[in-house]
Design a protein around this motif. Structure first.
Motif, PDB file in Angstrom:
ATOM      1  N   ILE A  22       0.824  -1.212   0.000  1.00 42.65           N
ATOM      2  CA  ILE A  22       0.000   0.000   0.000  1.00 42.65           C
ATOM      3  C   ILE A  22       0.856   1.259   0.000  1.00 42.65           C
ATOM      4  N   LEU A  23       1.948   1.242   0.767  1.00 38.19           N
ATOM      5  CA  LEU A  23       2.890   2.368   0.791  1.00 38.19           C
ATOM      6  C   LEU A  23       4.241   1.875   0.294  1.00 38.19           C
ATOM      7  N   GLY A  45      -3.396   5.649  -0.670  1.00 33.98           N
ATOM      8  CA  GLY A  45      -2.568   5.373   0.501  1.00 33.98           C
ATOM      9  C   GLY A  45      -2.493   6.503   1.501  1.00 33.98           C
ATOM     10  N   GLY A 221       0.333   4.588  -3.669  1.00 29.85           N
ATOM     11  CA  GLY A 221       1.278   4.332  -2.590  1.00 29.85           C
ATOM     12  C   GLY A 221       2.574   5.100  -2.640  1.00 29.85           C
TER      13      GLY A 221
END
Length: 224
Positions: A22-23, A45, A221
């Motif tokens: 996600i990041l 994100g 992200g």
């Protein structure tokens, strides 16, 4: 001066054999006296970044340094103490306790922060904070009698009554109309400057961006 420094931050969610990052290596500084706005499409994100920076969930790797301490390596109790004493939170909903007056909402936050002020000093702090957010006249009101904008003003007062160094705001105007949204953002901007705190804000509303000192755009992200 940087209050919060984020370096090479990643977050991966796993669901059985499937993992999703996600990041992806986030680097960000949040400074005293500034409103830093995170913007981006749903799924970019930004809310995940805010909740990790606030210690509400753990990162997969990287560093989150607040006043020389890294939240990544900090114990759960250490993070809890940090959230209670140094961080303030504003959410889309005010989350006021329905059976407490406005005054008691703020006194409860001082209890959570384990504030050592005397009873008289606590009452004075509450009065001064309500004057700051323009809600002194509602000191003895219950949430059911407050408008949406008034509830958010009380939520802001509650978030800063214990004098935190960081303010985290996740879509604080999403449930308000345009006029009340601008009032709330004007207040957040003013408090950030007056108290010299660092504010990290997530918003999808472009009309709120003029109230930010820095605008950070995220996509998939990463910071663009």
């Amino acid at each position: 001066m940087s209050t919060l420094m984020i370096s090479n931050l990643t977050k991966t969610f796993s669901n059985g054999e499937v993992s999703e990052q996600i990041l992806k290596g986030i680097n960000l500084e949040v400074n005293n006296g500034e409103v830093t706005a995170l913007v981006g499409a749903s799924g970019s994100g930004k809310s995940t970044l805010l909740t990790i920076a606030a210690g509400l969930q753990r990162a997969s790797s990287g560093k989150i340094v607040f006043q020389g301490k890294d939240l990544i390596t900090m114990s759960q109790e250490g993070i809890r103490q940090l959230r209670a004493t140094q961080f303030g939170f504003i959410f889309q909903s005010s989350h006021l306790v329905p059976f407490l007056t406005v005054e008691d909402q703020l006194l409860l936050m001082l209890d959570v922060a384990e504030n050592k002020l005397s009873k008289q000093a606590r009452k004075k702090a509450v009065t001064e904070m309500l004057e700051l957010v323009g809600m002194k006249h509602r000191q003895h009101a219950y949430p059911s009698s407050l408008s949406g904008g008034e509830k958010q003003r009380i939520a802001i007062a509650r978030a800063i009554i214990h004098q935190p160094q960081m303010l985290f705001a996740d879509e604080p105007t999403a449930s308000l109309d345009s006029s009340r949204s601008k009032d709330v953002m004007t207040l957040i901007q003013s408090i950030t400057k007056k108290l010299n705190i660092a504010t990290l804000l997530v918003t999808h509303d472009e009309e709120m961006l003029p109230f930010a000192d820095r605008i950070i755009t995220m996509r998939d992200g990463v910071i663009l």
